[in-house]
Write a protein that holds these residues in place. Structure first.
Motif, short mmCIF file in Angstrom:
data_model
loop_
_atom_site.label_atom_id
_atom_site.label_comp_id
_atom_site.label_asym_id
_atom_site.label_seq_id
_atom_site.Cartn_x
_atom_site.Cartn_y
_atom_site.Cartn_z
N PRO A 41 -12.12 -4.62 1.91
CA PRO A 41 -12.52 -5.59 0.84
C PRO A 41 -14.03 -5.03 0.61
CG PRO A 41 -11.53 -6.88 2.46
CD PRO A 41 -11.48 -5.39 3.30
N GLY A 42 -14.35 -4.72 -0.85
CA GLY A 42 -15.46 -4.52 -1.36
C GLY A 42 -15.85 -3.12 -1.17
N LYS A 43 -14.95 -2.21 -0.61
CA LYS A 43 -15.25 -0.62 -0.55
C LYS A 43 -14.14 -0.13 -1.22
CE LYS A 43 -17.23 -1.23 3.99
NZ LYS A 43 -17.10 -0.49 5.56
N GLU A 44 -14.59 1.30 -1.55
CA GLU A 44 -13.81 2.16 -2.21
C GLU A 44 -12.69 2.84 -1.46
OE1 GLU A 44 -17.19 4.17 -4.97
OE2 GLU A 44 -15.98 5.32 -3.62
N ARG A 45 -11.46 3.01 -1.93
CA ARG A 45 -10.46 3.86 -1.28
C ARG A 45 -10.65 5.07 -0.53
NH1 ARG A 45 -4.60 3.12 -4.13
NH2 ARG A 45 -5.71 1.25 -4.51
N GLU A 46 -10.63 5.11 0.63
CA GLU A 46 -10.83 6.47 1.48
C GLU A 46 -9.50 6.98 2.00
OE1 GLU A 46 -13.56 5.48 4.52
OE2 GLU A 46 -12.01 4.05 5.59
N ALA A 47 -9.74 8.28 2.20
CA ALA A 47 -8.74 9.14 2.75
C ALA A 47 -8.32 8.81 4.32
CB ALA A 47 -8.71 10.57 2.51
N VAL A 48 -7.31 8.76 4.67
CA VAL A 48 -7.16 8.45 6.16
C VAL A 48 -6.36 9.77 7.18
CG1 VAL A 48 -6.02 7.18 8.13
CG2 VAL A 48 -6.97 6.07 6.20
N ALA A 49 -5.55 10.34 6.08
CA ALA A 49 -4.67 11.38 6.76
C ALA A 49 -3.90 12.19 5.61
CB ALA A 49 -3.68 11.11 7.65
N GLY A 50 -3.53 13.55 5.73
CA GLY A 50 -2.81 14.13 4.76
C GLY A 50 -1.96 15.09 5.71
N GLU A 87 -12.86 -2.51 12.22
CA GLU A 87 -13.40 -1.70 11.35
C GLU A 87 -12.17 -0.83 10.59
OE1 GLU A 87 -14.81 -1.55 13.93
OE2 GLU A 87 -15.67 0.49 14.48
N ASP A 88 -11.19 -0.76 11.15
CA ASP A 88 -9.70 -0.27 10.51
C ASP A 88 -9.33 -1.42 9.61
OD1 ASP A 88 -9.10 1.32 13.82
OD2 ASP A 88 -10.20 2.29 11.93
N THR A 89 -9.39 -2.53 9.53
CA THR A 89 -9.09 -3.63 8.71
C THR A 89 -9.07 -3.35 7.14
OG1 THR A 89 -9.62 -5.09 10.31
CG2 THR A 89 -9.26 -5.74 7.94
N ALA A 90 -8.15 -3.03 6.59
CA ALA A 90 -7.89 -2.60 5.13
C ALA A 90 -6.46 -2.65 4.69
CB ALA A 90 -8.43 -1.14 5.07
N ILE A 91 -6.35 -2.48 3.40
CA ILE A 91 -4.91 -2.19 2.83
C ILE A 91 -4.52 -0.68 2.91
CG2 ILE A 91 -3.29 -2.38 0.84
CD1 ILE A 91 -5.20 -4.68 0.06
N TYR A 92 -3.66 -0.36 3.56
CA TYR A 92 -3.33 1.19 3.86
C TYR A 92 -2.22 1.51 2.62
CZ TYR A 92 -5.97 1.19 8.12
OH TYR A 92 -6.75 1.53 9.06
N TYR A 93 -2.57 2.74 2.10
CA TYR A 93 -1.65 3.13 0.87
C TYR A 93 -0.88 4.57 1.36
CZ TYR A 93 -4.09 -0.40 -1.92
OH TYR A 93 -4.27 -1.68 -2.52
N CYS A 94 0.01 4.74 1.11
CA CYS A 94 0.77 5.92 1.14
C CYS A 94 0.77 6.58 -0.42
CB CYS A 94 2.35 5.76 1.54
SG CYS A 94 3.52 7.16 1.51
N ALA A 113 -0.46 11.49 -7.42
CA ALA A 113 0.28 11.29 -8.69
C ALA A 113 0.95 9.76 -8.46
CB ALA A 113 1.09 12.20 -9.18
N TYR A 114 1.35 9.65 -7.18
CA TYR A 114 2.08 8.53 -6.91
C TYR A 114 1.89 7.67 -5.65
CZ TYR A 114 5.48 11.61 -9.47
OH TYR A 114 5.89 12.31 -10.46
N TRP A 115 1.69 6.49 -5.86
CA TRP A 115 1.14 5.44 -4.93
C TRP A 115 2.16 4.43 -4.44
CZ3 TRP A 115 -3.87 6.34 -2.51
CH2 TRP A 115 -4.43 7.35 -3.17
N GLY A 116 1.98 3.99 -3.26
CA GLY A 116 2.92 2.77 -2.86
C GLY A 116 2.03 1.74 -3.36
N GLN A 117 2.40 0.38 -2.79
CA GLN A 117 2.06 -0.87 -3.16
C GLN A 117 0.68 -1.16 -2.22
OE1 GLN A 117 4.81 -0.72 -1.53
NE2 GLN A 117 4.74 -2.11 0.02
N GLY A 118 1.02 -0.57 -0.91
CA GLY A 118 -0.17 -1.04 0.04
C GLY A 118 0.47 -1.73 1.09
N THR A 119 0.04 -1.70 2.16
CA THR A 119 0.34 -2.79 3.29
C THR A 119 -0.84 -3.12 4.12
OG1 THR A 119 2.01 -3.25 5.42
CG2 THR A 119 0.87 -1.12 5.04
N GLN A 120 -1.09 -4.43 4.52
CA GLN A 120 -2.10 -5.01 5.02
C GLN A 120 -2.31 -4.87 6.64
OE1 GLN A 120 -5.16 -6.86 3.37
NE2 GLN A 120 -5.87 -6.30 5.50
N VAL A 121 -3.30 -4.37 6.95
CA VAL A 121 -3.74 -4.16 8.44
C VAL A 121 -4.90 -5.08 8.73
CG1 VAL A 121 -4.40 -2.58 10.38
CG2 VAL A 121 -2.55 -1.98 8.61
#
Length: 125
Positions: A41-50, A87-94, A113-121
């Protein structure tokens, strides 16, 4: 039509684990770079893994705790999250890329190019 559906989110206590899954249709995950991002919440989307056939990358903030894998037969990728912190609390997107390699671009949100709808952690202390 490409669709990405995340699952596995939930509410846990600090120190516990969760495994997120991303099931993909209309796109062969074995051919391209796939990513995981998160947005608190209130933060930019950030990369976790590739993850691609050529490399695996994990953000410094989760290194040693998170790992990424995929099952090409099921066209599904996973994000294993251990030792979770509040601090890992966020919506996680594939996310799905159109490049075969993740090198140099896995953490760039604009490369996907493609995104999922996200899942809350949610991780509570």
């Amino acid at each position: 039509q490409v669709q990405l559906v995340e699952s596995g989110g939930g509410s846990v206590q600090a120190g516990e684990s969760l495994t997120l899954s991303c099931t993909v249709s209309g796109y062969s995950i074995g051919r391209y770079c796939m990513g995981w991002f998160r947005q608190a919440p209130g933060k930019e989307r950030e990369a976790v893994a590739g993850l691609s056939d050529h490399s695996t990358s994990v953000a410094d903030s989760v290194k040693g705790r998170f790992s990424v894998s995929r099952d090409t037969a099921k066209n599904t990728q996973h994000l294993q999250m251990n030792s979770l912190k509040p601090e890992d609390t966020a919506i996680y997107y594939c996310a799905a890329n159109t490049q075969a390699r993740c090198s140099g671009l896995w953490d760039n949100i604009h490369e996907y190019a493609y995104w999922g709808q996200g899942t809350q952690v949610t991780v509570s202390s």
